[in-house]
Write a protein that holds these residues in place. Structure first.
Motif, PDB file in Angstrom:
ATOM      1  N   VAL A   1      41.288  33.190  26.571  1.00  0.00           N
ATOM      2  CA  VAL A   1      41.927  34.391  26.036  1.00  0.00           C
ATOM      3  C   VAL A   1      43.281  34.614  26.712  1.00  0.00           C
ATOM      4  CG1 VAL A   1      41.753  36.904  25.854  1.00  0.00           C
ATOM      5  CG2 VAL A   1      39.755  35.500  25.397  1.00  0.00           C
ATOM      6  N   HIS A   2      43.294  34.487  28.043  1.00  0.00           N
ATOM      7  CA  HIS A   2      44.536  34.718  28.792  1.00  0.00           C
ATOM      8  C   HIS A   2      45.617  33.736  28.371  1.00  0.00           C
ATOM      9  CE1 HIS A   2      47.319  34.660  32.227  1.00  0.00           C
ATOM     10  NE2 HIS A   2      46.928  35.903  32.462  1.00  0.00           N
ATOM     11  N   TRP A   3      45.272  32.449  28.355  1.00  0.00           N
ATOM     12  CA  TRP A   3      46.269  31.447  27.985  1.00  0.00           C
ATOM     13  C   TRP A   3      46.676  31.576  26.522  1.00  0.00           C
ATOM     14  CZ3 TRP A   3      49.366  29.279  31.095  1.00  0.00           C
ATOM     15  CH2 TRP A   3      48.981  28.918  32.389  1.00  0.00           C
ATOM     16  N   GLY A   4      45.735  31.935  25.663  1.00  0.00           N
ATOM     17  CA  GLY A   4      46.063  32.141  24.255  1.00  0.00           C
ATOM     18  C   GLY A   4      47.068  33.263  24.073  1.00  0.00           C
ATOM     19  N   ILE A   5      46.875  34.365  24.811  1.00  0.00           N
ATOM     20  CA  ILE A   5      47.807  35.490  24.733  1.00  0.00           C
ATOM     21  C   ILE A   5      49.174  35.103  25.293  1.00  0.00           C
ATOM     22  CG2 ILE A   5      48.282  37.787  25.675  1.00  0.00           C
ATOM     23  CD1 ILE A   5      45.315  38.412  25.385  1.00  0.00           C
ATOM     24  N   VAL A   6      49.185  34.386  26.425  1.00  0.00           N
ATOM     25  CA  VAL A   6      50.452  33.989  27.049  1.00  0.00           C
ATOM     26  C   VAL A   6      51.261  33.087  26.120  1.00  0.00           C
ATOM     27  CG1 VAL A   6      51.475  32.624  28.911  1.00  0.00           C
ATOM     28  CG2 VAL A   6      49.652  34.252  29.420  1.00  0.00           C
ATOM     29  N   ILE A   7      50.616  32.057  25.573  1.00  0.00           N
ATOM     30  CA  ILE A   7      51.314  31.124  24.680  1.00  0.00           C
ATOM     31  C   ILE A   7      51.786  31.843  23.418  1.00  0.00           C
ATOM     32  CG2 ILE A   7      51.036  29.065  23.250  1.00  0.00           C
ATOM     33  CD1 ILE A   7      49.085  28.027  25.417  1.00  0.00           C
ATOM     34  N   SER A   8      50.933  32.710  22.877  1.00  0.00           N
ATOM     35  CA  SER A   8      51.306  33.452  21.672  1.00  0.00           C
ATOM     36  C   SER A   8      52.525  34.329  21.919  1.00  0.00           C
ATOM     37  CB  SER A   8      50.130  34.315  21.202  1.00  0.00           C
ATOM     38  OG  SER A   8      49.028  33.519  20.827  1.00  0.00           O
ATOM     39  N   ILE A   9      52.546  35.033  23.062  1.00  0.00           N
ATOM     40  CA  ILE A   9      53.694  35.886  23.368  1.00  0.00           C
ATOM     41  C   ILE A   9      54.963  35.051  23.514  1.00  0.00           C
ATOM     42  CG2 ILE A   9      54.714  37.336  25.167  1.00  0.00           C
ATOM     43  CD1 ILE A   9      52.021  38.627  25.574  1.00  0.00           C
ATOM     44  N   GLY A  10      54.840  33.871  24.142  1.00  0.00           N
ATOM     45  CA  GLY A  10      56.006  33.002  24.285  1.00  0.00           C
ATOM     46  C   GLY A  10      56.584  32.574  22.947  1.00  0.00           C
ATOM     47  N   VAL A  11      55.727  32.100  22.048  1.00  0.00           N
ATOM     48  CA  VAL A  11      56.188  31.649  20.728  1.00  0.00           C
ATOM     49  C   VAL A  11      56.685  32.826  19.898  1.00  0.00           C
ATOM     50  CG1 VAL A  11      55.500  30.526  18.575  1.00  0.00           C
ATOM     51  CG2 VAL A  11      54.645  29.655  20.760  1.00  0.00           C
ATOM     52  N   LEU A  12      55.960  33.933  19.940  1.00  0.00           N
ATOM     53  CA  LEU A  12      56.367  35.109  19.170  1.00  0.00           C
ATOM     54  C   LEU A  12      57.695  35.669  19.652  1.00  0.00           C
ATOM     55  CD1 LEU A  12      52.891  36.866  18.862  1.00  0.00           C
ATOM     56  CD2 LEU A  12      54.254  35.968  16.972  1.00  0.00           C
ATOM     57  N   SER A  13      57.942  35.614  20.966  1.00  0.00           N
ATOM     58  CA  SER A  13      59.207  36.112  21.500  1.00  0.00           C
ATOM     59  C   SER A  13      60.369  35.240  21.034  1.00  0.00           C
ATOM     60  CB  SER A  13      59.158  36.150  23.030  1.00  0.00           C
ATOM     61  OG  SER A  13      58.177  37.058  23.479  1.00  0.00           O
ATOM     62  N   ALA A  14      60.184  33.924  21.106  1.00  0.00           N
ATOM     63  CA  ALA A  14      61.256  33.002  20.700  1.00  0.00           C
ATOM     64  C   ALA A  14      61.554  33.134  19.209  1.00  0.00           C
ATOM     65  CB  ALA A  14      60.864  31.569  21.049  1.00  0.00           C
ATOM     66  N   THR A  15      60.512  33.111  18.391  1.00  0.00           N
ATOM     67  CA  THR A  15      60.716  33.209  16.941  1.00  0.00           C
ATOM     68  C   THR A  15      61.168  34.614  16.541  1.00  0.00           C
ATOM     69  OG1 THR A  15      58.327  33.638  16.679  1.00  0.00           O
ATOM     70  CG2 THR A  15      59.096  31.365  16.393  1.00  0.00           C
ATOM     71  N   GLY A  16      60.618  35.638  17.225  1.00  0.00           N
ATOM     72  CA  GLY A  16      61.006  37.005  16.894  1.00  0.00           C
ATOM     73  C   GLY A  16      62.465  37.272  17.199  1.00  0.00           C
ATOM     74  N   TYR A  17      62.950  36.734  18.315  1.00  0.00           N
ATOM     75  CA  TYR A  17      64.367  36.920  18.640  1.00  0.00           C
ATOM     76  C   TYR A  17      65.245  36.196  17.621  1.00  0.00           C
ATOM     77  CZ  TYR A  17      68.611  37.530  21.315  1.00  0.00           C
ATOM     78  OH  TYR A  17      69.880  37.897  21.700  1.00  0.00           O
ATOM     79  N   TYR A  18      64.794  35.033  17.170  1.00  0.00           N
ATOM     80  CA  TYR A  18      65.581  34.314  16.152  1.00  0.00           C
ATOM     81  C   TYR A  18      65.625  35.099  14.847  1.00  0.00           C
ATOM     82  CZ  TYR A  18      67.203  30.817  12.871  1.00  0.00           C
ATOM     83  OH  TYR A  18      67.917  30.169  11.913  1.00  0.00           O
ATOM     84  N   ILE A  19      64.482  35.683  14.450  1.00  0.00           N
ATOM     85  CA  ILE A  19      64.453  36.478  13.222  1.00  0.00           C
ATOM     86  C   ILE A  19      65.398  37.671  13.342  1.00  0.00           C
ATOM     87  CG2 ILE A  19      62.983  37.958  11.789  1.00  0.00           C
ATOM     88  CD1 ILE A  19      60.650  36.065  12.515  1.00  0.00           C
ATOM     89  N   HIS A  20      65.434  38.276  14.540  1.00  0.00           N
ATOM     90  CA  HIS A  20      66.332  39.409  14.769  1.00  0.00           C
ATOM     91  C   HIS A  20      67.796  38.975  14.788  1.00  0.00           C
ATOM     92  CE1 HIS A  20      67.712  43.236  16.460  1.00  0.00           C
ATOM     93  NE2 HIS A  20      68.427  42.519  17.321  1.00  0.00           N
TER      94      HIS A  20
END
Length: 220
Positions: A1-20
């Motif tokens: 769960v911990h690693w899943g959340i960490v990896i998800s936040i990393g990918v979501l941050s990178a893609t989310g910043y690009y979308i913005h």
């Protein structure tokens, strides 16, 4: 769960910043760049939500170190322990507070960050429903833009990304500090699954847990 959340936040941050802010100029060579970035963002958003729901399940069905009672500061002893932990963080106390599970300050911070994760998920679902409306999502979150403007919701969603990044940096720093002081393999445990706990401390933790269980049985 911990690693899943960490990896998800990393990918979501990178893609989310690009979308913005689409900083990659390559639309001629990759005409559907934004489409792929949005797809990855949505896919990891669903995975992020699944890990969050699994963590919520563990709040009620996990062991005594992961249940909500170990996280929410509902006892005076937890608040007292929190103050001692903060003294160590601010270099007032020379040694950390030894705990088998999370210390009270860390546990309370996780409750706070999971509350913000819930807000992040809700705002993400609102924006997803805004573009691809479904009856189910409309029922769950479709009413929210009536109270908060969709642009403000997008701003909240984007701002929380920086909160999670800042929390991650602070989290790793404090884990390094505590791990170096305790020498119990705290940071190693996220990779190995094991911590080094003195037998007498584990026995004391077991005794407290048994007394708490017996107390609940007596009250009932």
């Amino acid at each position: 769960v911990h690693w899943g959340i960490v990896i998800s936040i990393g990918v979501l941050s990178a893609t989310g910043y690009y979308i913005h802010n689409p900083f990659i100029v390559g639309q001629l060579q990759y005409p559907f760049m934004m489409g792929w970035i949005r797809f990855v963002h949505m896919a990891f958003g669903m995975a992020f939500m699944a890990f969050f729901l699994l963590r919520l399940y563990l709040f009620f069905a996990g062991d005594r170190w992961t249940r909500w009672r170990a996280m929410v500061p509902i006892k005076g002893s937890q608040w007292k322990e929190m103050m001692e932990v903060m003294k160590f963080y601010f270099f007032i106390r020379p040694t950390p507070v030894s705990k088998v599970g999370h210390n009270a300050a860390a546990a309370a911070s996780y409750i706070g960050i999971y509350s913000l994760v819930f807000v992040e998920i809700v705002t993400g679902l609102v924006m997803y429903n805004w573009l691809r409306h479904t009856a189910f999502l409309g029922f769950l979150v479709g009413w929210i833009p009536g109270f908060i403007n969709i642009q403000n919701l997008r701003l909240i969603h984007f701002f929380l990304m920086f909160v999670f990044i800042a929390f991650g940096i602070l989290h790793v720093h404090l884990c390094l500090v505590v791990s170096a002081a305790e020498k119990r393999g705290l940071l190693d445990s996220i990779f190995t699954g094991y911590k080094i706990i003195p037998v007498e401390e584990l026995d004391e933790d077991d005794r407290i847990a048994i007394e708490a269980t017996q107390g609940k049985r007596v009250r009932h």
